[in-house]
Design a protein around this motif. Structure first.
Motif, mmCIF file in Angstrom:
data_model
loop_
_atom_site.group_PDB
_atom_site.id
_atom_site.type_symbol
_atom_site.label_atom_id
_atom_site.label_comp_id
_atom_site.label_asym_id
_atom_site.label_seq_id
_atom_site.Cartn_x
_atom_site.Cartn_y
_atom_site.Cartn_z
ATOM 1 N N LYS A 158 48.023 91.299 1.947
ATOM 2 C CA LYS A 158 46.787 91.855 1.380
ATOM 3 C C LYS A 158 46.307 90.974 0.237
ATOM 4 O O LYS A 158 45.143 90.637 0.143
ATOM 5 C CB LYS A 158 47.092 93.268 0.868
ATOM 6 N N SER A 165 42.896 95.265 6.240
ATOM 7 C CA SER A 165 43.283 96.532 6.841
ATOM 8 C C SER A 165 44.036 97.390 5.823
ATOM 9 O O SER A 165 45.003 96.919 5.215
ATOM 10 C CB SER A 165 44.214 96.189 7.996
ATOM 11 N N GLU A 209 45.024 87.410 1.500
ATOM 12 C CA GLU A 209 43.817 87.327 2.326
ATOM 13 C C GLU A 209 42.534 87.615 1.569
ATOM 14 O O GLU A 209 41.484 87.075 1.903
ATOM 15 C CB GLU A 209 43.923 88.190 3.597
ATOM 16 N N THR A 255 42.336 92.614 19.740
ATOM 17 C CA THR A 255 42.962 91.359 19.326
ATOM 18 C C THR A 255 43.532 90.644 20.554
ATOM 19 O O THR A 255 44.380 91.191 21.262
ATOM 20 C CB THR A 255 44.069 91.643 18.281
ATOM 21 N N SER A 308 47.468 97.869 17.393
ATOM 22 C CA SER A 308 46.253 97.128 17.057
ATOM 23 C C SER A 308 45.174 98.088 16.577
ATOM 24 O O SER A 308 44.815 99.024 17.283
ATOM 25 C CB SER A 308 45.747 96.376 18.292
ATOM 26 N N GLN A 309 44.685 97.858 15.383
ATOM 27 C CA GLN A 309 43.587 98.682 14.874
ATOM 28 C C GLN A 309 42.398 98.597 15.814
ATOM 29 O O GLN A 309 41.906 99.607 16.309
ATOM 30 C CB GLN A 309 43.204 98.208 13.467
ATOM 31 N N SER A 310 41.919 97.382 16.060
ATOM 32 C CA SER A 310 40.677 97.196 16.823
ATOM 33 C C SER A 310 40.872 97.440 18.315
ATOM 34 O O SER A 310 39.940 97.785 19.025
ATOM 35 C CB SER A 310 40.186 95.763 16.634
HETATM 36 O O1 M6R Z 1 42.837 94.867 15.075
HETATM 37 P P1 M6R Z 1 44.284 94.480 14.924
HETATM 38 O O2 M6R Z 1 45.093 95.515 14.238
HETATM 39 O O3 M6R Z 1 44.901 94.030 16.210
HETATM 40 O O4 M6R Z 1 44.238 93.210 13.964
HETATM 41 C C1 M6R Z 1 45.401 92.516 13.665
HETATM 42 C C2 M6R Z 1 45.216 91.600 12.496
HETATM 43 O O5 M6R Z 1 44.233 90.640 12.791
HETATM 44 C C3 M6R Z 1 44.820 92.365 11.228
HETATM 45 O O6 M6R Z 1 45.756 93.337 10.909
HETATM 46 C C4 M6R Z 1 44.712 91.386 10.033
HETATM 47 O O7 M6R Z 1 45.956 90.882 9.711
HETATM 48 C C5 M6R Z 1 44.054 92.084 8.830
HETATM 49 N N1 M6R Z 1 43.003 91.287 8.313
HETATM 50 C C6 M6R Z 1 44.979 92.328 7.722
HETATM 51 O O8 M6R Z 1 44.379 92.963 6.651
#
Ligand code: M6R
Length: 609
Positions: A486, A401, A489, A353, A348-350
Motif C-alpha cells: 500500500k 485496494s 504503490e 485480472t 480477484s477484486q475485479s
Molecule cells: O482485481 P484484482 O484483485 O485481481 O487485482 C489484483 C491486483 O492488481 C491488485 O490487488 C493491486 O495489487 C492493487 N493495486 C493493490 O492495491
C-alpha cells in the motif's frame, strides 16, 4: 454499488432520472433502468450495460410523466441482464421498486409468494418487494409498504411507486444511504448527493428504520409504526466532485471508511442466526468432495495475493488441508502438481485480472476444481470458475485496494470455517468463538478509524524518508506485506516487508540510524519472538512504530510509538491491524503530494500479462 434516483413534481421525470443516474455512474454498475408513471400506467425501460445503451434503446421515445424512479445496478443476486435490472414490478405492473442492498430472507419470501400464485421474472432478491406490496395492498399504499418493511430482513434503501397512488413515492432505508432533495414544487430521492446537487442543496438524510412519503409539495417522515419523525434540513455545502466522494478528499479514503459496511455486507446471510456456524449457500459441492480435498492452491495477484496468504493460514489451521499460495503469473508457468483431489481458489477484486484468469484456466485444464472469490458479479473469473463466493464489497474505484482486501479476508475465514465444519476439524466451541468475534469486526474497524490524528502525525514526520521496512511474524507478516505494498504503490516510498525472524539472515545490514520500521506485533503465539526482532532493529537505532492490540502494555517499552487496535482473537486481528497501515500509506502519499487515487504507472484492472 447500485444507484437510486426518484422524482416527483411537475417536470419531466425521465429527464431528471437519466441525468441523476449519470451523476452516479462513477460508482460502477452493469445495467440501468427507469420507470415513469404517465398518469395511467407505469412504463418500465431497462437495459444491461451502460446508461448510454439505455438512452440508445429509448431514442426519442422517452417515457413521459412527472413521477418516476431509476436505478443503476451492480449485480448481486443474478448476473447482469435486462431481466435482472431494476426497476422490478409485481404481476400486474401496478407497483415498481428500486432497491440497493440485500434482502436476506428473500428466498423464503419468494417461496411463500410463488405458492400464492405470484410469477417471478428475475433471479434477484429485489423482485420479492413489488410482489409483497401487491399481496398487502388493500387501497392503502403506506400501510402496505409498512407491512413489506416489517417482513424483510437485510440491508437496503428502497423506493416504492404505485400506479394507484399518483404523485406519491415512498422510500425507506436500513444500512444503505438515502437522501431526499427538497425542491420547489418538486422533490427528489437519491442514494447519493451527486445525483441531486444540480437541483437542490437542501436535503433530508434518512436514518435507518425511517420511511418517507414524498410528494411534490412535501415530505413526511415516520418510523415503521407510522409515528412521525422530526428531521432537520441538511444543507449540502460540498461541490459536485466532493459529493461523488461522499465528502472525502479521495476515493481511497472513502473506501477505507466504507470497510465496516463492506464487511457487514460480506458477512450478511453467511452466519447462522444463533452464531453457531457459517453458511455458504452458494457452494454446491457435495460434502464427499470437500472431505476428500487433499490440496488447495490459492492463486492471485497483488493485494488479493496477500489476502490469499492469510487464507492459507486460515484454511490450514481450521480445515487441516495443505494450502499453497501462489502469485498467479508464476503459478501457470511452474507446472503445479494437480489432480482431481485438488481445489484451486482464485482471488480477484475485479474478476478481470488476466494473470489470475489464465492461472484459473490452467488449473482447470490440469483437472482441478475451481472456486473464485471476487467482487464483481458476471466478471470473466466469476464465469470461468466452477463456483463463486462474492465478497460484496461494492465497487472499489481507487487503484489501491482497501475494502477489497478486508472483505477477501472475511471470505477466506468463512471458507476456512465452512470446510472445518464439513471436515469436523475444529471444535464447535472454537467455531462459535470465531463466528462471534467476526460479528464484532465491523464495529471494531469503525473504532480503529476514529483515531487518525497520530497516524497523520507519523505520516508527516516520516513521509519524506525514502525507505521504510515492515516486519512481523505469522499473520503479522502477511499484514506487513500488504502494508508495504500500500505504501509503495501510492506514496512511491521504497517499502519492504520481512518476516521478522528473517532479518538477521541478511536484511539487518540495511537497518541504520533513524530508518523507520513498522513492527506489527499482534500475534500472541509469536509475541516474544517478535519483541526480540524489534530489539534487534532498535539496537541499530531504527525508529520503530509498533502496531499492537489495545490490551498490550509491553510493546511501548521497546518502540518509539505504538498504534493500537481493538483486542480480538489473533486469527481476526489482521482485519484490524491493516487499517492503520492503509491510513499511514494514504497520509504519507498526501504528505508527498502524490495522486492518491491514480498512482503513476498503475491501473485498477490489469488486463495485460
Ligand atoms: O482485481 P484484482 O484483485 O485481481 O487485482 C489484483 C491486483 O492488481 C491488485 O490487488 C493491486 O495489487 C492493487 N493495486 C493493490 O492495491
Amino acid at each position: 454499488m447500485c444507484g437510486i434516483v426518484g422524482y416527483v413534481g411537475d417536470g419531466e421525470a425521465a429527464r431528471f432520472l437519466l441525468e441523476g443516474l449519470t451523476k452516479l455512474e462513477y460508482r460502477g454498475y452493469d445495467s440501468a433502468g427507469i420507470a415513469v408513471f404517465d398518469g395511467e400506467k407505469i412504463r418500465v425501460e431497462k437495459s444491461v450495460g451502460r446508461l448510454a445503451e439505455l438512452k440508445e434503446k429509448l431514442g426519442d421515445n422517452i417515457p413521459v410523466g412527472t413521477m418516476g424512479i431509476g436505478h443503476t445496478r451492480w449485480a448481486t443476486h443474478g448476473r447482469p441482464s435486462d431481466l435482472n435490472s431494476h426497476p422490478h414490478t409485481d404481476c400486474a405492473g401496478d407497483f415498481v421498486v428500486v432497491h440497493n442492498g440485500i434482502i436476506e430472507n428473500y428466498l423464503a419470501l419468494k417461496e411463500e409468494l410463488i405458492k400464492k400464485g405470484h410469477k417471478f421474472l428475475s433471479e434477484t432478491d429485489t423482485e420479492v418487494l413489488p410482489h409483497l406490496l401487491e399481496e398487502f395492498y388493500d387501497g392503502d399504499f403506506e400501510a402496505a409498504v409498512r407491512e413489506v418493511l416489517r417482513r424483510i430482513e437485510g440491508s437496503y434503501s428502497i423506493v416504492f411507486m404505485s400506479r394507484n397512488d399518483p404523485g406519491k413515492l415512498i422510500c425507506s432505508k436500513q444500512d444503505n444511504p438515502l437522501v431526499i432533495g427538497l425542491g420547489k414544487g418538486e422533490n427528489f430521492i437519491a442514494s447519493d448527493i451527486p445525483a441531486i446537487i444540480a437541483h437542490t442543496r437542501r436535503t433530508y438524510i434518512l436514518s435507518d428504520g425511517e420511511m418517507a412519503v414524498v410528494t411534490k409539495v412535501g415530505v413526511a417522515i415516520m418510523n415503521y409504526a407510522g409515528v412521525p419523525v422530526r428531521k432537520k434540513v441538511f444543507e449540502v455545502n460540498w461541490n459536485a466532485e466532493a459529493a461523488e466522494k461522499g465528502g472525502f478528499e479521495h476515493f481511497m479514503l472513502k473506501e477505507i471508511h466504507e470497510q465496516p459496511k463492506a464487511v457487514r455486507a460480506t458477512l450478511s446471510g453467511r452466519i447462522e442466526k444463533d452464531g453457531s456456524a457459517v453458511v455458504l449457500e452458494e457452494l454446491s459441492w457435495d460434502k464427499a468432495f470437500l472431505n476428500d480435498v487433499r490440496k488447495i492452491f490459492i492463486v492471485a495477484c497483488g493485494t488479493a495475493y496477500h489476502a490469499g496468504l492469510v487464507g492459507k493460514y486460515y484454511i490450514e489451521n481450521m480445515a487441516r488441508i495443505s494450502v499453497e499460495c501462489d502469485i498467479a503469473s508464476e503459478f501457470r508457468y511452474r507446472s503445479p502438481i494437480i489432480d482431481e483431489h485438488t481445489l484451486t481458489i482464485v482471488v480477484s477484486q475485479s474478476g478481470e485480472t488476466i494473470d489470475t484468469l489464465a492461472a484459473l484456466k490452467e488449473a482447470k485444464r490440469l483437472g482441478s476444481k475451481t472456486l473464485a472469490v471476487t467482487n464483481v458479479v458476471g466478471s470473466s473469473i466469476a464465469r470461468e470458475a466452477d463456483q463463486v463466493v462474492y465478497t460484496w464489497a461494492g465497487p472499489e474505484i481507487a487503484v489501491a485496494s482497501t475494502k477489497a482486501y478486508t472483505t477477501q479476508l472475511i471470505v477466506m475465514l468463512l471458507l476456512g470455517l465452512y470446510m472445518a465444519q464439513i471436515r469436523d476439524s475444529l471444535p464447535k466451541e472454537r467455531i462459535e468463538e470465531l463466528v462471534n468475534g467476526l460479528k464484532e469486526i465491523p464495529t471494531q474497524i469503525s473504532r480503529t478509524l476514529e483515531d487518525v490524528d497520530p497516524i497523520k502525525t507519523f505520516a508527516r514526520r516520516y513521509g519524506f524518508n525514502e525507505h521504510v521496512f515492515f516486519i512481523g511474524r505469522s499473520l503479522d507478516y502477511d499484514v506487513a506485506l500488504e502494508g508495504s505494498l500500500k505504501l509503495k504503490e501510492i506514496s512511491y516510498i521504497h517499502a519492504e516487508a520481512y518476516a521478522a525472524g528473517e532479518l538477521k539472515h541478511g536484511t539487518l545490514a540495511l537497518i541504520v540510524d533513524s530508518l523507520p520500521v513498522i513492527a506489527i506485533a499482534t500475534q500472541k503465539s509469536v509475541y516474544e519472538k517478535t519483541l526480540s526482532n524489534i530489539k534487534e532493529v532498535k539496537a541499530r537505532d531504527a525508529v520503530v512504530i509498533g502496531i499492537a492490540s489495545d490490551t498490550d502494555t509491553e510493546l511501548e517499552k521497546y518502540v518509539d510509538h505504538v498504534i493500537k487496535v481493538p483486542e480480538t482473537d489473533e486469527m481476526l486481528i489482521p482485519l484490524l491491524a491493516v487499517v492503520p497501515l492503509q491510513l499511514l500509506a494514504y497520509y504519507a502519499a498526501i504528505t508527498r503530494g502524490c495522486d492518491v487515487d491514480k498512482p503513476r504507472n498503475l491501473a485498477k484492472s490489469v488486463t495485460v500479462e
